[in-house]
Design a protein around this motif. Structure first.
Motif, PDB file in Angstrom:
ATOM      1  N   ALA A 134      12.339   4.001  32.221  1.00  0.00           N
ATOM      2  CA  ALA A 134      12.078   2.585  31.983  1.00  0.00           C
ATOM      3  C   ALA A 134      11.682   2.449  30.523  1.00  0.00           C
ATOM      4  N   LEU A 135      12.344   1.537  29.793  1.00  0.00           N
ATOM      5  CA  LEU A 135      12.166   1.435  28.346  1.00  0.00           C
ATOM      6  C   LEU A 135      11.967  -0.016  27.929  1.00  0.00           C
ATOM      7  N   LYS A 136      10.960  -0.284  27.089  1.00  0.00           N
ATOM      8  CA  LYS A 136      10.750  -1.628  26.536  1.00  0.00           C
ATOM      9  C   LYS A 136      11.761  -1.928  25.439  1.00  0.00           C
ATOM     10  N   SER A 137      12.070  -0.921  24.616  1.00  0.00           N
ATOM     11  CA  SER A 137      13.022  -1.116  23.510  1.00  0.00           C
ATOM     12  C   SER A 137      14.383  -1.475  24.071  1.00  0.00           C
ATOM     13  N   ARG A 138      15.067  -2.373  23.407  1.00  0.00           N
ATOM     14  CA  ARG A 138      16.407  -2.786  23.828  1.00  0.00           C
ATOM     15  C   ARG A 138      17.435  -1.900  23.145  1.00  0.00           C
ATOM     16  N   ILE A 139      18.275  -1.272  23.934  1.00  0.00           N
ATOM     17  CA  ILE A 139      19.302  -0.377  23.406  1.00  0.00           C
ATOM     18  C   ILE A 139      20.646  -0.733  24.023  1.00  0.00           C
ATOM     19  N   THR A 140      21.710  -0.145  23.496  1.00  0.00           N
ATOM     20  CA  THR A 140      23.049  -0.431  23.990  1.00  0.00           C
ATOM     21  C   THR A 140      23.622   0.784  24.708  1.00  0.00           C
ATOM     22  N   SER A 141      24.551   0.520  25.607  1.00  0.00           N
ATOM     23  CA  SER A 141      25.248   1.594  26.309  1.00  0.00           C
ATOM     24  C   SER A 141      25.989   2.453  25.290  1.00  0.00           C
ATOM     25  N   GLY A 142      25.936   3.748  25.468  1.00  0.00           N
ATOM     26  CA  GLY A 142      26.590   4.671  24.551  1.00  0.00           C
ATOM     27  C   GLY A 142      25.692   5.138  23.419  1.00  0.00           C
ATOM     28  N   SER A 143      24.497   4.564  23.300  1.00  0.00           N
ATOM     29  CA  SER A 143      23.563   4.976  22.248  1.00  0.00           C
ATOM     30  C   SER A 143      23.201   6.448  22.407  1.00  0.00           C
ATOM     31  N   LYS A 144      22.931   7.092  21.290  1.00  0.00           N
ATOM     32  CA  LYS A 144      22.468   8.477  21.276  1.00  0.00           C
ATOM     33  C   LYS A 144      20.956   8.457  21.065  1.00  0.00           C
ATOM     34  N   LEU A 145      20.232   9.124  21.966  1.00  0.00           N
ATOM     35  CA  LEU A 145      18.781   9.176  21.904  1.00  0.00           C
ATOM     36  C   LEU A 145      18.300  10.617  21.979  1.00  0.00           C
ATOM     37  N   LYS A 146      17.046  10.819  21.639  1.00  0.00           N
ATOM     38  CA  LYS A 146      16.390  12.107  21.825  1.00  0.00           C
ATOM     39  C   LYS A 146      15.233  11.885  22.787  1.00  0.00           C
ATOM     40  N   MET A 147      15.126  12.770  23.782  1.00  0.00           N
ATOM     41  CA  MET A 147      14.042  12.704  24.748  1.00  0.00           C
ATOM     42  C   MET A 147      13.214  13.968  24.611  1.00  0.00           C
ATOM     43  N   GLN A 148      11.898  13.792  24.424  1.00  0.00           N
ATOM     44  CA  GLN A 148      11.000  14.932  24.278  1.00  0.00           C
ATOM     45  C   GLN A 148      10.003  14.942  25.422  1.00  0.00           C
ATOM     46  N   HIS A 149       9.903  16.075  26.119  1.00  0.00           N
ATOM     47  CA  HIS A 149       8.925  16.270  27.185  1.00  0.00           C
ATOM     48  C   HIS A 149       7.551  16.344  26.524  1.00  0.00           C
ATOM     49  N   LYS A 150       6.613  15.504  26.936  1.00  0.00           N
ATOM     50  CA  LYS A 150       5.316  15.423  26.263  1.00  0.00           C
ATOM     51  C   LYS A 150       4.472  16.689  26.420  1.00  0.00           C
TER      52      LYS A 150
END
Length: 101
Positions: free
Chosen positions: A54-70
Motif C-alpha cells: 500500500a503506497l501513498k505516492s502516486r506511481i504509474t504502471s511499469g514504473s521501476k522501483l527499489k524495495m528495501q527490507h527494513k
C-alpha cells in the motif's frame, strides 16, 4: 464473466504461493510526476516473484522501483505490474521482483 472461473484461472497462473504477511519495507523510485520519492510502508502479501504493498505516492504502471527490507536492509529491484484501489489515501500496488526471491 464468471468470477469463480476467473479466480481459478488466476490461481493456475500464479508462479508461487502468496503469503499474507506484513513486512516493513522502504520503497524508492520516481512518482507519476517524475519526482523522486521514498516511502516506508508494509507489504500486504508476498511471494517469491513479487509483493503487494500500500503506497501513498502516486506511481504509474511499469514504473521501476527499489524495495528495501527494513530489518535486513536487503534491496530488490521491482516493476509495478498492478495498480489497485485506493483505501485510506494509499493505493494497492503490485510489484514484480526483477529476480525471484
Amino acid at each position: 464473466m464468471n468470477p469463480a472461473a476467473n479466480t481459478a484461472t488466476n490461481q493456475a497462473r500464479r508462479r508461487s504461493q502468496r503469503v499474507l504477511m506484513q513486512v516493513r519495507v522502504r520503497i524508492r523510485g520516481t512518482d507519476a510526476q517524475g519526482k523522486p520519492f521514498e516511502e516506508e510502508t508494509d507489504t500486504l502479501a508476498i511471494n517469491a516473484h513479487g509483493a503487494l504493498i500500500a503506497l501513498k505516492s502516486r506511481i504509474t504502471s511499469g514504473s521501476k522501483l527499489k524495495m528495501q527490507h527494513k530489518m535486513t536492509e536487503e534491496e530488490q529491484d521491482c516493476n509495478v505490474v498492478f495498480l489497485g484501489p485506493v483505501r485510506d489515501e494509499k493505493a494497492e500496488i503490485g510489484l514484480e521482483f526483477s529476480a525471484p526471491r
